[in-house]
Design an enzyme around this catalytic site. Structure first.
Site, PDB file in Angstrom:
ATOM      1  N   HIS A   1       0.850  -1.192   0.000  1.00 15.14           N
ATOM      2  CA  HIS A   1       0.000   0.000   0.000  1.00 15.14           C
ATOM      3  C   HIS A   1       0.879   1.232   0.000  1.00 15.14           C
ATOM      4  O   HIS A   1       1.928   1.232   0.645  1.00 15.14           O
ATOM      5  CB  HIS A   1      -0.923   0.011   1.231  1.00 15.14           C
ATOM      6  CG  HIS A   1      -2.076   0.921   1.062  1.00 15.14           C
ATOM      7  ND1 HIS A   1      -1.999   2.262   1.377  1.00 15.14           N
ATOM      8  CD2 HIS A   1      -3.320   0.708   0.578  1.00 15.14           C
ATOM      9  CE1 HIS A   1      -3.151   2.816   1.095  1.00 15.14           C
ATOM     10  NE2 HIS A   1      -3.978   1.914   0.613  1.00 15.14           N
TER      11      HIS A   1
ATOM     12  N   ASP B   1      -8.008  -5.195  -0.262  1.00 20.33           N
ATOM     13  CA  ASP B   1      -8.515  -5.836  -1.473  1.00 20.33           C
ATOM     14  C   ASP B   1      -8.182  -7.311  -1.547  1.00 20.33           C
ATOM     15  O   ASP B   1      -8.796  -8.057  -2.307  1.00 20.33           O
ATOM     16  CB  ASP B   1      -7.947  -5.130  -2.709  1.00 20.33           C
ATOM     17  CG  ASP B   1      -8.629  -3.810  -2.911  1.00 20.33           C
ATOM     18  OD1 ASP B   1      -9.805  -3.714  -2.542  1.00 20.33           O
ATOM     19  OD2 ASP B   1      -7.996  -2.878  -3.407  1.00 20.33           O
TER      20      ASP B   1
HETATM   21  N1  CMC Z   1       4.347  -7.368  -5.015  1.00 20.09           N
HETATM   22  C1  CMC Z   1       5.696  -7.414  -5.099  1.00 20.09           C
HETATM   23  N2  CMC Z   1       6.504  -6.362  -4.861  1.00 20.09           N
HETATM   24  C2  CMC Z   1       5.918  -5.195  -4.538  1.00 20.09           C
HETATM   25  C3  CMC Z   1       4.511  -5.068  -4.444  1.00 20.09           C
HETATM   26  C4  CMC Z   1       3.718  -6.215  -4.686  1.00 20.09           C
HETATM   27  N3  CMC Z   1       2.389  -6.150  -4.590  1.00 20.09           N
HETATM   28  N4  CMC Z   1       4.195  -3.801  -4.099  1.00 20.09           N
HETATM   29  C5  CMC Z   1       5.353  -3.141  -4.003  1.00 20.09           C
HETATM   30  N5  CMC Z   1       6.396  -3.977  -4.272  1.00 20.09           N
HETATM   31  C6  CMC Z   1       7.823  -3.656  -4.221  1.00 20.09           C
HETATM   32  C7  CMC Z   1       8.220  -2.844  -5.454  1.00 20.09           C
HETATM   33  O1  CMC Z   1       8.664  -3.662  -6.495  1.00 20.09           O
HETATM   34  C8  CMC Z   1       9.299  -1.945  -4.898  1.00 20.09           C
HETATM   35  O2  CMC Z   1      10.495  -2.684  -4.838  1.00 20.09           O
HETATM   36  P1  CMC Z   1      11.919  -1.936  -5.074  1.00 20.09           P
HETATM   37  O3  CMC Z   1      12.055  -1.018  -3.909  1.00 20.09           O
HETATM   38  O4  CMC Z   1      12.895  -3.067  -5.062  1.00 20.09           O
HETATM   39  O5  CMC Z   1      11.801  -1.232  -6.395  1.00 20.09           O
HETATM   40  C9  CMC Z   1       8.867  -1.685  -3.448  1.00 20.09           C
HETATM   41  O6  CMC Z   1       8.020  -2.800  -3.096  1.00 20.09           O
HETATM   42  C10 CMC Z   1       8.078  -0.382  -3.276  1.00 20.09           C
HETATM   43  O7  CMC Z   1       7.056  -0.340  -4.253  1.00 20.09           O
HETATM   44  P2  CMC Z   1       6.409   0.991  -4.820  1.00 20.09           P
HETATM   45  O8  CMC Z   1       5.718   0.706  -6.101  1.00 20.09           O
HETATM   46  O9  CMC Z   1       7.427   2.084  -4.804  1.00 20.09           O
HETATM   47  O10 CMC Z   1       5.365   1.298  -3.685  1.00 20.09           O
HETATM   48  P3  CMC Z   1       4.133   2.263  -3.813  1.00 20.09           P
HETATM   49  O11 CMC Z   1       3.851   2.714  -2.439  1.00 20.09           O
HETATM   50  O12 CMC Z   1       4.334   3.279  -4.857  1.00 20.09           O
HETATM   51  O13 CMC Z   1       2.986   1.259  -4.371  1.00 20.09           O
HETATM   52  C11 CMC Z   1       1.042  -0.050  -4.549  1.00 20.09           C
HETATM   53  C12 CMC Z   1       1.864   0.907  -3.665  1.00 20.09           C
HETATM   54  C13 CMC Z   1      -0.284  -0.333  -3.844  1.00 20.09           C
HETATM   55  C14 CMC Z   1       0.730   0.596  -5.903  1.00 20.09           C
HETATM   56  C15 CMC Z   1       1.852  -1.355  -4.751  1.00 20.09           C
HETATM   57  O14 CMC Z   1       2.177  -1.937  -3.505  1.00 20.09           O
HETATM   58  C16 CMC Z   1       1.131  -2.374  -5.634  1.00 20.09           C
HETATM   59  O15 CMC Z   1       1.233  -2.291  -6.851  1.00 20.09           O
HETATM   60  N6  CMC Z   1       0.363  -3.345  -5.002  1.00 20.09           N
HETATM   61  C17 CMC Z   1      -0.417  -4.281  -5.748  1.00 20.09           C
HETATM   62  C18 CMC Z   1      -1.729  -3.633  -6.151  1.00 20.09           C
HETATM   63  C19 CMC Z   1      -2.703  -3.520  -4.996  1.00 20.09           C
HETATM   64  O16 CMC Z   1      -2.926  -4.464  -4.262  1.00 20.09           O
HETATM   65  N7  CMC Z   1      -3.332  -2.333  -4.894  1.00 20.09           N
HETATM   66  C20 CMC Z   1      -4.375  -2.085  -3.912  1.00 20.09           C
HETATM   67  C21 CMC Z   1      -4.032  -1.040  -2.933  1.00 20.09           C
HETATM   68  S1  CMC Z   1      -5.237  -1.041  -1.572  1.00 20.09           S
HETATM   69  C22 CMC Z   1      -6.650  -0.403  -2.279  1.00 20.09           C
HETATM   70  C23 CMC Z   1      -6.606   1.057  -2.458  1.00 20.09           C
HETATM   71  O17 CMC Z   1      -6.497   1.768  -1.425  1.00 20.09           O
HETATM   72  O18 CMC Z   1      -6.744   1.509  -3.602  1.00 20.09           O
END
Ligand code: CMC
Length: 433
Positions: free
Chosen positions: A310, A368
């Site tokens: 998240h 989710d």
């Molecule tokens: N699976 C594997 N690795 C992950 C994931 C995941 N679901 N999420 C983040 N990472 C890794 C990512 O690869 C990165 O690694 P590195 O530092 O080596 O590059 C690190 O964790 C940080 O990721 P980020 O993309 O910079 O983190 P963010 O805060 O920008 O992204 C997110 C948050 C929700 C978009 C992301 O965690 C994601 O894509 N999750 C899967 C989709 C999901 O379940 N979304 C629902 C969110 S809850 C409902 C809502 O409130 O909308």
């Protein structure tokens, strides 16, 4: 906001010039540097793609402490609201700022109940869609189209019209969502029933047919109500910011909520619950969980485990905790014990919670992850999952929209950019290209 006693100084290392900016404190949470005059003073913009360090507005609706796993609506903890209130109570709280007393709640529920029907002409609007259209596409269209039907609640400068638009949106959204489903099934639309609660009514419009009433189980109705509460608002996320940005130009509330629905649709946001189920299906059998976890950990593979991680919650998602409990209740009520997808989900959850990669990156199951499993057990098709999120979030969106319209500091949203394209090119005529 308190008067700024603290300031932050920016220094241009080349010219030695310094500028001082006030630091504002909210009631709780990180302070913010007030850089409203930054461009006028320095001739520079700030750069923050994804707005990870930018406060776009002041708000008194929802507070999140991502590190501590805290979510408060108007000061009340989400676990209290989800376990002690029903959805209309929380909707009232978000919209009006206070929990309703008994009379206020009764009146509010009555108002919602008497706004659940949509204009009869809207039936024909649905007919314009293909039967295999994604229900989120239908919702975007139908909600945007409300502005063509309800001309008496479009004047954003009139508080009464604003209030009517809020009631209409919250009340009609279950009807619009359930009809998107019915349309995809080729079944007749079911009208709302005034003797049912908000959550029961939605389940009735989804699953009753003119031939047979759907008898709503109290456990499932309570679970649906709880899911609605858990998704009702979530501060300045992508879809809420979209609603605010669309509304900042003075667009009508129905158009703004349609914009929010469009933003919510993406798999990184509301589309994640649908993506979770697709991923579980793709994994197929519990013995393939390791393979997918390894894919998620592979830097060269763009695959991510849907339902994990998240942007804000870096410890745990407080909504996920309640959702996990609700998930157990629903599965027990429906007698589902040996569902293969559930087995995969539980194995994945355990794996991710114990694996170093996920611990280090603070990736926990989010709301989710569980909502998809509950919806599937209830018989809600995967394509409807995000529609349910939109239905629940409507009250949050419209509360945030209202707050923005009433904010004296409100301005049209207009971010700036770091331009990286060509600064000047001599025009090349067609015969020379
Ligand atoms: N699976 C594997 N690795 C992950 C994931 C995941 N679901 N999420 C983040 N990472 C890794 C990512 O690869 C990165 O690694 P590195 O530092 O080596 O590059 C690190 O964790 C940080 O990721 P980020 O993309 O910079 O983190 P963010 O805060 O920008 O992204 C997110 C948050 C929700 C978009 C992301 O965690 C994601 O894509 N999750 C899967 C989709 C999901 O379940 N979304 C629902 C969110 S809850 C409902 C809502 O409130 O909308």
């Amino acid at each position: 906001m308190t008067d700024a006693k603290k300031t932050v100084t920016f220094t241009d290392n080349q010219t030695g010039k310094t500028w001082e900016y006030p630091v504002l404190s909210g009631s709780v949470g990180p302070d913010v540097v007030d850089i409203r005059k930054f461009y006028a003073d320095t001739g520079m913009f700030t750069y923050d793609p994804g707005y990870t360090s930018t406060g776009s507005c002041s708000s008194a609706i929802t507070y999140i402490d991502g590190d501590a796993g805290v979510l408060l609506h108007r000061g009340y903890h989400i676990s209290d609201l989800a376990t002690k209130c029903k959805f209309p109570e929380v909707a009232y709280l978000l919209l009006r700022g206070e929990l309703p007393n008994e009379t206020e709640l009764k009146d509010f529920e009555k108002t919602l109940t008497y706004h659940t029907m949509v204009h009869e002409q809207l039936h024909k609007f649905y007919d314009g869609f293909r039967r295999d259209a994604h229900p989120m596409a239908i919702m975007c269209g139908a909600v945007g189209a409300l502005s063509a039907f309800y001309h008496d609640s479009l004047d954003i400068h009139d508080p009464t019209q604003r209030m009517i638009a809020q009631h209409r949106l919250v009340a009609k959204m279950p009807t619009i969502a359930a009809w998107a489903f019915k349309y995809s099934q080729g079944q007749p639309f079911m009208y709302p029933r005034n003797n049912l609660t908000y959550a029961e009514n939605f389940l009735h419009m989804m699953f009753s047919t003119p031939c047979e009433d759907y008898v709503v189980s109290p456990v499932l109705a309570r679970a649906m109500d709880r899911i609605l509460i858990l998704h009702a608002d979530h501060e300045q996320n992508a879809s809420t910011s979209t609603v605010r940005l669309a509304g900042s130009s003075g667009a009508n509330p129905f158009a703004c909520i349609a914009a929010g629905i469009a933003s919510l649709w993406g798999p990184a946001h509301g589309g994640a619950n649908e993506a979770v189920l697709k991923m579980l299906n793709e994994i197929g059998t519990p013995d393939r969980v390791d393979e997918f976890v390894n894919k998620a950990k592979d830097k060269n593979d763009p695959f991510r485990l849907m339902g994990f991680g998240h942007r804000v919650y870096k410890n745990y998602d407080p909504r996920a905790k309640i959702m996990a409990e609700t998930c157990k209740e629903v599965l027990a009520e429906l007698g589902i014990e040996n569902d293969p997808l559930l087995e995969i989900a539980l194995r994945l959850e355990k794996y991710a919670l114990e694996d170093d990669y996920f611990i280090e990156k603070k990736l926990y199951p989010n709301v989710d992850f569980y909502s998809g499993i509950i919806f599937k057990a209830m018989g809600i098709p995967v394509s409807m999952f995000t529609c349910l999120f939109a239905l629940a979030r409507t009250v949050g969106w419209i509360s945030q929209w209202k707050e923005m319209i009433e904010d004296p500091d409100q301005k049209i949203g207009r971010p700036r950019q770091l331009f990286t394209g060509s600064d000047h090119r001599d025009f090349v005529p067609m015969d020379k290209r």
